[in-house]
Design an enzyme around this catalytic site. Structure first.
Site, mmCIF file in Angstrom:
data_model
loop_
_atom_site.group_PDB
_atom_site.id
_atom_site.type_symbol
_atom_site.label_atom_id
_atom_site.label_comp_id
_atom_site.label_asym_id
_atom_site.label_seq_id
_atom_site.Cartn_x
_atom_site.Cartn_y
_atom_site.Cartn_z
ATOM 1 N N ASN A 29 0.851 -1.177 0.000
ATOM 2 C CA ASN A 29 0.000 0.000 0.000
ATOM 3 C C ASN A 29 0.895 1.238 0.000
ATOM 4 O OD1 ASN A 29 -1.598 2.239 1.141
ATOM 5 N ND2 ASN A 29 -3.198 0.696 1.308
ATOM 6 N N HIS B 90 -3.376 0.708 -3.591
ATOM 7 C CA HIS B 90 -3.458 -0.343 -2.588
ATOM 8 C C HIS B 90 -2.415 -1.398 -2.932
ATOM 9 C CE1 HIS B 90 -7.842 0.412 -1.065
ATOM 10 N NE2 HIS B 90 -7.060 1.446 -0.916
ATOM 11 N N GLU C 102 -2.554 -4.586 -3.641
ATOM 12 C CA GLU C 102 -2.856 -5.448 -4.778
ATOM 13 C C GLU C 102 -2.653 -4.704 -6.095
ATOM 14 O OE1 GLU C 102 -5.536 -6.539 -1.285
ATOM 15 O OE2 GLU C 102 -4.879 -4.693 -2.261
ATOM 16 N N SER D 276 -7.954 -8.819 3.259
ATOM 17 C CA SER D 276 -9.042 -9.019 2.307
ATOM 18 C C SER D 276 -9.120 -7.840 1.339
ATOM 19 C CB SER D 276 -10.363 -9.156 3.079
ATOM 20 O OG SER D 276 -11.441 -9.394 2.215
ATOM 21 N N CYS E 238 -10.297 -4.905 -1.100
ATOM 22 C CA CYS E 238 -11.442 -3.993 -1.148
ATOM 23 C C CYS E 238 -12.184 -4.152 -2.477
ATOM 24 C CB CYS E 238 -10.954 -2.557 -0.988
ATOM 25 S SG CYS E 238 -10.076 -1.933 -2.458
ATOM 26 N N CYS F 52 -9.803 -3.415 -5.581
ATOM 27 C CA CYS F 52 -8.830 -4.468 -5.859
ATOM 28 C C CYS F 52 -9.524 -5.762 -6.280
ATOM 29 C CB CYS F 52 -7.942 -4.691 -4.641
ATOM 30 S SG CYS F 52 -6.984 -3.204 -4.227
ATOM 31 N N ASP G 229 -8.063 5.289 4.428
ATOM 32 C CA ASP G 229 -7.730 4.220 3.493
ATOM 33 C C ASP G 229 -8.941 3.373 3.130
ATOM 34 O OD1 ASP G 229 -5.532 2.856 1.986
ATOM 35 O OD2 ASP G 229 -6.236 1.153 3.165
#
Length: 147
Positions: free
Chosen positions: A39, A50, A52, A77, A79, A82, A142
């Protein structure tokens, strides 16, 4: 801990050491990490970097057939943003370090055929919880909430 989730956790720690949120990710194809990321919203003042997204960006352009054989590892996990990117490129499997701190649209991903493996790794959880306790306003930003 799986070697690829460990690599994602290393990315999370790199991000934290650089002044960011400790969430990390790696993209794996045929048993090899082809993209790493963490991130970087704070470091780069980016609304979309982010972990990912950073890992996918760092993997570079791939053929559709490659995405369809890849696995995305992430310490948290993913979002909606992503998750949507994983769906767009047809990534069939996501390994999630933990989803107690935040849970993205996991049921939706499953309904679209994505295999999710939630590890519930205590170290992924601990690192992020400690950071959130020290930076609650940054965390709220975030995940798109008011502090």
């Amino acid at each position: 801990m799986d070697e690829f989730l460990a690599a994602a956790l290393d990315e999370a720690r790199r991000g934290m050491a650089a002044g960011g949120i400790p969430i990390g990710s790696v993209l794996v194809l045929d048993g090899t990490i082809i993209g790493r990321g963490h991130n970087q919203r704070m470091q780069r003042s980016s609304p979309i970097l982010h972990a990912e997204m950073d890992a996918l960006e760092n993997a570079g352009r791939l053929a559709a057939r490659d995405y369809r054989r890849a696995t995305l590892y992430t310490t948290l996990s993913p979002c909606d943003m992503c998750s949507g990117t994983a769906l767009l490129y047809g990534i069939p499997r996501i390994v999630i370090g933990e989803n107690r701190t935040f849970q993205g649209p996991e049921d939706y991903l499953r309904s679209r055929g994505v295999t999710l493996e939630v590890v519930d790794d205590p170290e992924c959880y601990r690192v992020l919880q400690e950071w959130i306790a020290a930076h609650p306003e940054d965390w709220a930003e975030d995940i798109g909430e008011d502090a």
